[in-house]
Design a protein around this motif. Structure first.
Motif, PDB file in Angstrom:
ATOM      1  N   GLY A 337      -5.676   5.816  -2.072  1.00  0.00           N
ATOM      2  CA  GLY A 337      -4.758   5.024  -1.277  1.00  0.00           C
ATOM      3  C   GLY A 337      -3.312   5.258  -1.667  1.00  0.00           C
ATOM      4  O   GLY A 337      -3.001   6.021  -2.591  1.00  0.00           O
ATOM      5  N   ASN A 339      -0.978   3.477  -3.131  1.00  0.00           N
ATOM      6  CA  ASN A 339      -0.438   3.032  -4.411  1.00  0.00           C
ATOM      7  C   ASN A 339      -0.742   4.100  -5.460  1.00  0.00           C
ATOM      8  O   ASN A 339      -1.907   4.307  -5.815  1.00  0.00           O
ATOM      9  CB  ASN A 339      -1.073   1.702  -4.819  1.00  0.00           C
ATOM     10  CG  ASN A 339      -0.603   1.216  -6.190  1.00  0.00           C
ATOM     11  OD1 ASN A 339       0.288   1.805  -6.792  1.00  0.00           O
ATOM     12  ND2 ASN A 339      -1.217   0.147  -6.674  1.00  0.00           N
ATOM     13  N   ASP A 356      -7.343  -1.378  -7.068  1.00  0.00           N
ATOM     14  CA  ASP A 356      -5.899  -1.460  -6.866  1.00  0.00           C
ATOM     15  C   ASP A 356      -5.463  -2.867  -7.270  1.00  0.00           C
ATOM     16  O   ASP A 356      -5.518  -3.802  -6.461  1.00  0.00           O
ATOM     17  CB  ASP A 356      -5.542  -1.176  -5.406  1.00  0.00           C
ATOM     18  CG  ASP A 356      -4.038  -1.163  -5.151  1.00  0.00           C
ATOM     19  OD1 ASP A 356      -3.283  -1.711  -5.974  1.00  0.00           O
ATOM     20  OD2 ASP A 356      -3.626  -0.623  -4.105  1.00  0.00           O
ATOM     21  N   ALA A 359      -2.814  -4.739  -5.076  1.00  0.00           N
ATOM     22  CA  ALA A 359      -3.318  -5.279  -3.805  1.00  0.00           C
ATOM     23  C   ALA A 359      -4.494  -6.229  -4.007  1.00  0.00           C
ATOM     24  O   ALA A 359      -4.978  -6.819  -3.035  1.00  0.00           O
ATOM     25  CB  ALA A 359      -3.727  -4.129  -2.879  1.00  0.00           C
ATOM     26  N   TYR A 388      -6.463   0.343   3.913  1.00  0.00           N
ATOM     27  CA  TYR A 388      -5.034   0.162   3.671  1.00  0.00           C
ATOM     28  C   TYR A 388      -4.266  -0.051   4.977  1.00  0.00           C
ATOM     29  O   TYR A 388      -3.237  -0.750   4.976  1.00  0.00           O
ATOM     30  CB  TYR A 388      -4.479   1.339   2.890  1.00  0.00           C
ATOM     31  CG  TYR A 388      -4.717   1.198   1.399  1.00  0.00           C
ATOM     32  CD1 TYR A 388      -3.852   0.427   0.624  1.00  0.00           C
ATOM     33  CD2 TYR A 388      -5.784   1.826   0.773  1.00  0.00           C
ATOM     34  CE1 TYR A 388      -4.063   0.282  -0.751  1.00  0.00           C
ATOM     35  CE2 TYR A 388      -6.008   1.688  -0.594  1.00  0.00           C
ATOM     36  CZ  TYR A 388      -5.143   0.905  -1.353  1.00  0.00           C
ATOM     37  OH  TYR A 388      -5.357   0.752  -2.709  1.00  0.00           O
TER      38      TYR A 388
END
Length: 391
Positions: A337, A339, A356, A359, A388
């Motif tokens: 993703g 990040n 993550d 998040a 995402y």
């Protein structure tokens, strides 16, 4: 698309919050467009399931539907839970990541390895990506023999200088540290400290009583040909890492493989279980009302050890990557993703666990049709992009 092809798309079961409807769409498209056979995906936000879907078939003959509790071998997605065991011990002050491995495992000091550090084992930098002498599957199932051979092995490169993916050896190396400290094999320690208390449906190795729930791993002919072509181009180090001994679906479908302790490669679980385990990292050490790791320990897990072209997988991946202390960082390529500090682990053939913390997101994806990609299987990528996109 032909009507015959359309008819092969199975019914999808489970639930998906409206906000994440794109994940259901991507999951269905995996069957329609990406040759999915049987699979499941679970997404947790703040520890709560917002996606929990499954569908397809648990066998090549398409005679057994994939059920809510179907288990499957997740290959190297197992490495995340194995690393978790080491980090629990470090968090308790029982394992010093900056100590020599030989401080806990004296025999390991052989062949010039007396200065190899625990953090170098965790980050695939110990130079022990594979054994130098031929090693059979039957020998791989022998914990004492395999760890003794690793202790005696000379590193393939100067430890600490580069990463070289320890595909099978990782679990024995990290796992032997767990055993030396606790007296328990890593699968036993994981069950005692994490999966048992939390009710997570995941084991390293498969208990015989669960054999009726496990999915058959399948390799399509086209994927087998592409994988063979990839292996034919490998350097000697990669051959020693990935083909000594040769594994694959045929081996992993046997009772012997399923019963063994191979903590780098034979974790069996549901997508729900994978998401729950990686959810400990995403929850900054908490799972529900239980604290498994301190917040500081979770930050250590994703402590980068230096970006480089991996000595084993670099040619197949095609770009530099960074392995933290047990898991891969998403990095600029966005493997887990957008990040760059998100982290996770892929398993051979396509499975994935993702965490993550920013998040509060964890994802588990499992399947039984093994693709040929080394990483970033298009089925996994489609699911992550959909998740995402919904945030």
């Amino acid at each position: 698309m032909s009507q015959a092809r359309e008819a092969t798309v199975p019914q999808i079961h489970g639930h998906c919050d409206d906000r994440f409807s794109a994940v259901r769409t991507a999951f269905e498209a995996n069957f329609r467009e990406r040759d999915e056979l049987g699979a499941a995906v679970t997404v947790l936000i703040g520890g709560e399931p917002v996606v929990d879907l499954w569908g397809g078939w648990a066998d090549a003959a398409r005679s057994r539907p994939w059920e809510r509790d179907t288990l499957v071998n997740v290959w190297s997605t197992t490495k995340g839970p194995t690393a978790l065991c080491a980090h629990i011990l470090a968090d308790r002050g029982l394992l010093d990541l900056d100590a020599p491995v030989a401080a806990y495992w004296p025999e390991f000091a052989a062949a010039g390895k007396e200065a190899v550090l625990v953090r170098q084992l965790l980050s695939h930098r110990a130079g022990l990506a594979g054994l130098r002498e031929p090693h059979t599957l039957a020998e791989l199932y022998d914990w004492d023999l395999t760890t003794a051979r690793l202790a005696a092995t000379e590193p393939w490169w100067e430890p600490g200088t580069r990463s070289g993916y320890h595909a099978l050896t990782y679990g024995f190396l990290v796992g032997e540290l767990v055993r030396r400290i606790t007296g328990l094999l890593p699968g036993e320690f994981l069950q005692q400290e994490v999966t048992g208390p939390l009710g997570i449906d995941f084991t390293v190795g498969l208990p015989e009583k669960e054999a009726g729930r496990v999915a058959e791993l399948v390799v399509a002919e086209t994927d087998a040909r592409q994988q063979a072509a990839l292996f034919a181009q490998m350097e000697p180090l990669a051959v020693a890492t990935l083909l000594n001994p040769p594994t694959g679906a045929a081996a992993a479908n046997t009772p012997q493989w399923r019963a063994a302790q191979i903590p780098a490669a034979n974790g069996h679980g549901t997508a729900r279980a994978v998401a729950a385990l990686y959810g400990i990292f995403a929850g900054r050490g908490r799972s529900g009302d239980r604290r498994i790791l301190s917040e500081e320990a979770v930050e250590r897990v994703r402590e980068g050890q230096g970006s480089c072209r991996d000595l084993v997988l670099g040619a197949g991946i095609g770009h530099d990557t960074e392995i933290a202390l047990g898991l891969w960082l998403s990095g600029p390529e966005g493997s887990y993703g957008p990040n760059p500090r998100a982290f996770g682990h892929d398993g051979a053939g396509g499975s994935c666990g993702l965490a993550d913390p920013e998040a509060g997101l964890a994802l588990g994806y499992v399947m039984n049709r093994m693709g040929h990609r080394i990483s970033d299987d298009p089925r996994k990528t489609a699911l992550i992009e959909a998740v995402y996109g919904a945030l």
